[in-house]
Write a protein that holds these residues in place. Structure first.
Motif, PDB file in Angstrom:
ATOM      1  N   ILE A   9     104.215  12.702   4.879  1.00 48.30           N
ATOM      2  CA  ILE A   9     105.568  13.198   4.648  1.00 48.30           C
ATOM      3  C   ILE A   9     106.533  12.353   5.467  1.00 48.30           C
ATOM      4  CG2 ILE A   9     105.158  14.976   6.395  1.00 48.30           C
ATOM      5  CD1 ILE A   9     107.314  16.654   5.058  1.00 48.30           C
ATOM      6  N   SER A  10     107.598  11.897   4.837  1.00 46.40           N
ATOM      7  CA  SER A  10     108.603  11.085   5.526  1.00 46.40           C
ATOM      8  C   SER A  10     109.713  11.974   6.041  1.00 46.40           C
ATOM      9  CB  SER A  10     109.168  10.022   4.576  1.00 46.40           C
ATOM     10  OG  SER A  10     108.163   9.080   4.238  1.00 46.40           O
ATOM     11  N   VAL A  11     110.088  11.750   7.294  1.00 47.56           N
ATOM     12  CA  VAL A  11     111.119  12.550   7.955  1.00 47.56           C
ATOM     13  C   VAL A  11     112.155  11.614   8.554  1.00 47.56           C
ATOM     14  CG1 VAL A  11     109.526  14.441   8.437  1.00 47.56           C
ATOM     15  CG2 VAL A  11     109.788  12.606  10.101  1.00 47.56           C
ATOM     16  N   THR A  12     113.212  12.186   9.073  1.00 47.67           N
ATOM     17  CA  THR A  12     114.257  11.395   9.710  1.00 47.67           C
ATOM     18  C   THR A  12     114.354  11.737  11.183  1.00 47.67           C
ATOM     19  OG1 THR A  12     115.911  13.055   9.072  1.00 47.67           O
ATOM     20  CG2 THR A  12     115.624  11.171   7.607  1.00 47.67           C
ATOM     21  N   ILE A  13     114.821  10.784  11.958  1.00 43.20           N
ATOM     22  CA  ILE A  13     115.045  11.005  13.390  1.00 43.20           C
ATOM     23  C   ILE A  13     116.355  11.770  13.555  1.00 43.20           C
ATOM     24  CG2 ILE A  13     115.409   9.906  15.615  1.00 43.20           C
ATOM     25  CD1 ILE A  13     113.736   7.569  14.657  1.00 43.20           C
ATOM     26  N   ALA A  14     116.265  12.957  14.150  1.00 44.54           N
ATOM     27  CA  ALA A  14     117.443  13.808  14.291  1.00 44.54           C
ATOM     28  C   ALA A  14     118.132  13.630  15.634  1.00 44.54           C
ATOM     29  CB  ALA A  14     117.059  15.279  14.105  1.00 44.54           C
TER      30      ALA A  14
ATOM     31  N   VAL B  29     112.093  14.601  15.345  1.00 45.12           N
ATOM     32  CA  VAL B  29     112.031  14.300  13.913  1.00 45.12           C
ATOM     33  C   VAL B  29     111.852  15.604  13.146  1.00 45.12           C
ATOM     34  CG1 VAL B  29     111.093  11.984  14.235  1.00 45.12           C
ATOM     35  CG2 VAL B  29     109.530  13.910  14.042  1.00 45.12           C
ATOM     36  N   ARG B  30     112.366  15.633  11.939  1.00 45.97           N
ATOM     37  CA  ARG B  30     112.218  16.801  11.092  1.00 45.97           C
ATOM     38  C   ARG B  30     112.454  16.412   9.643  1.00 45.97           C
ATOM     39  NH1 ARG B  30     117.727  19.726  13.284  1.00 45.97           N
ATOM     40  NH2 ARG B  30     119.234  18.390  12.208  1.00 45.97           N
ATOM     41  N   GLY B  31     111.845  17.188   8.765  1.00 45.97           N
ATOM     42  CA  GLY B  31     112.002  16.916   7.333  1.00 45.97           C
ATOM     43  C   GLY B  31     111.144  17.869   6.525  1.00 45.97           C
ATOM     44  N   GLU B  32     111.290  17.796   5.218  1.00 44.45           N
ATOM     45  CA  GLU B  32     110.521  18.636   4.318  1.00 44.45           C
ATOM     46  C   GLU B  32     110.285  17.894   3.011  1.00 44.45           C
ATOM     47  OE1 GLU B  32     112.440  22.191   3.095  1.00 44.45           O
ATOM     48  OE2 GLU B  32     114.352  21.233   2.594  1.00 44.45           O
ATOM     49  N   LYS B  33     109.292  18.381   2.287  1.00 44.22           N
ATOM     50  CA  LYS B  33     108.968  17.819   0.979  1.00 44.22           C
ATOM     51  C   LYS B  33     108.775  18.981   0.001  1.00 44.22           C
ATOM     52  CE  LYS B  33     106.121  14.360   0.591  1.00 44.22           C
ATOM     53  NZ  LYS B  33     104.874  13.535   0.577  1.00 44.22           N
ATOM     54  N   LEU B  34     109.482  18.928  -1.113  1.00 43.76           N
ATOM     55  CA  LEU B  34     109.403  19.958  -2.145  1.00 43.76           C
ATOM     56  C   LEU B  34     108.822  19.344  -3.406  1.00 43.76           C
ATOM     57  CD1 LEU B  34     112.947  21.600  -1.700  1.00 43.76           C
ATOM     58  CD2 LEU B  34     110.826  22.175  -0.531  1.00 43.76           C
ATOM     59  N   LEU B  35     107.705  19.885  -3.839  1.00 44.14           N
ATOM     60  CA  LEU B  35     107.038  19.401  -5.047  1.00 44.14           C
ATOM     61  C   LEU B  35     107.048  20.511  -6.087  1.00 44.14           C
ATOM     62  CD1 LEU B  35     103.896  17.679  -3.461  1.00 44.14           C
ATOM     63  CD2 LEU B  35     106.050  16.616  -4.103  1.00 44.14           C
ATOM     64  N   THR B  36     107.642  20.242  -7.245  1.00 40.94           N
ATOM     65  CA  THR B  36     107.641  21.186  -8.343  1.00 40.94           C
ATOM     66  C   THR B  36     106.629  20.725  -9.377  1.00 40.94           C
ATOM     67  OG1 THR B  36     109.972  21.735  -7.968  1.00 40.94           O
ATOM     68  CG2 THR B  36     109.040  22.317 -10.099  1.00 40.94           C
ATOM     69  N   LEU B  37     105.539  21.507  -9.498  1.00 40.15           N
ATOM     70  CA  LEU B  37     104.465  21.163 -10.415  1.00 40.15           C
ATOM     71  C   LEU B  37     104.534  22.085 -11.630  1.00 40.15           C
ATOM     72  CD1 LEU B  37     101.672  20.784  -7.713  1.00 40.15           C
ATOM     73  CD2 LEU B  37     103.214  19.037  -8.604  1.00 40.15           C
ATOM     74  N   ASN B  38     103.668  21.818 -12.604  1.00 39.79           N
ATOM     75  CA  ASN B  38     103.714  22.623 -13.820  1.00 39.79           C
ATOM     76  C   ASN B  38     103.171  24.024 -13.613  1.00 39.79           C
ATOM     77  OD1 ASN B  38     101.137  21.790 -13.388  1.00 39.79           O
ATOM     78  ND2 ASN B  38     100.656  21.329 -15.513  1.00 39.79           N
TER      79      ASN B  38
END
Length: 234
Positions: free
Chosen positions: A150-155, A165-174
């Motif tokens: 997961i790629s995050v950004t330096i806050a 660092v912090r971040g999130e990943k949202l995956l919408t699947l079928n």
């Protein structure tokens, strides 16, 4: 003129009330909630600050906020830079215990009686015994594994060189949604040339992996089953 009154149909009333309760509980059940959700503000990306206006001091070369020494290369080291966290979480715990006790006792006595009534106690023995046995055994095992990136950004950058660092990943699947959130503190020395950091190197890490949708709902107890589970004393 006569007015006829009839008794209310309690059976129909109970049926309507039951349907209403089911509809309300289904509406508030998180498993039936809308699967698609928006970004979490707590894990919003941090963007690089715009460079400050140059100072008119007559210098030809001005050091801006985006300045990076040639020896740094392309390694992330400033607010807003992107760092890839490699998830290599793996935990395993095993616990077992056992206990066993055994205790027994026995006593025997022969009365010694003399005199005219001695024949009444001839061949009579008094004996007693007791015993107790206990055996107990318990075992517990748990294992977890999480792989991915997961790629995050330096806050934020702290004075000692560590970075938030912090971040999130949202995956919408079928068949539903998959959400990964992460926040923590990393060291600049742990950032590789490709801007990757192992999750085991993230201090004060908060990693959340959750899912919603058809698959997650199928693996979850229904609201009525959970209700009776809370009421059950066993």
């Amino acid at each position: 003129m006569s007015i006829r009154t009839s008794n209310p149909d309690w059976g129909a009333f109970a049926a309507i009330a039951t349907v209403a309760v089911i509809v309300i509980c289904a509406a508030i059940d998180p498993a039936h909630a809308k699967s698609t959700r928006g970004p979490d503000p707590a894990f919003a990306p941090t963007y690089a600050q715009p460079p400050a206006a140059p100072i008119a001091n007559g210098s030809i070369f001005q050091i801006s906020n985006g300045y990076s020494a040639l020896t740094n290369g392309s390694r992330a080291a400033m607010v807003g830079d992107i760092v890839t966290i490699t998830l290599v979480e793996k935990t395993q715990a095993v616990k077992a215990n056992s206990a066993s006790t055994d205790r027994s006792g026995n006593i025997q006595a022969t009365p010694a009686v003399t005199g005219p009534i001695s024949h009444l106690f001839k061949g009579t023995d008094v004996s007693g015994g007791a015993g107790a046995t206990f055996t107990g055994k318990g075992a517990a095992a748990q294992s977890n594994q999480l792989d991915g990136e997961i790629s995050v950004t330096i806050a934020q950058i702290y004075p000692n060189g560590t970075m938030l660092v912090r971040g999130e990943k949202l995956l919408t699947l079928n068949r539903g949604d998959e959400n990964i959130n992460i926040t923590g503190i990393i060291r600049g020395a742990d950032v590789g040339p490709d801007n990757r950091v192992l999750s085991t190197r993230v201090a004060d890490a908060r990693i959340t992996y959750s899912g919603k949708g058809e698959i997650a709902r199928a693996s979850r107890q229904g609201w009525l089953n959970r209700f009776f589970s809370m009421l059950s004393p066993f």
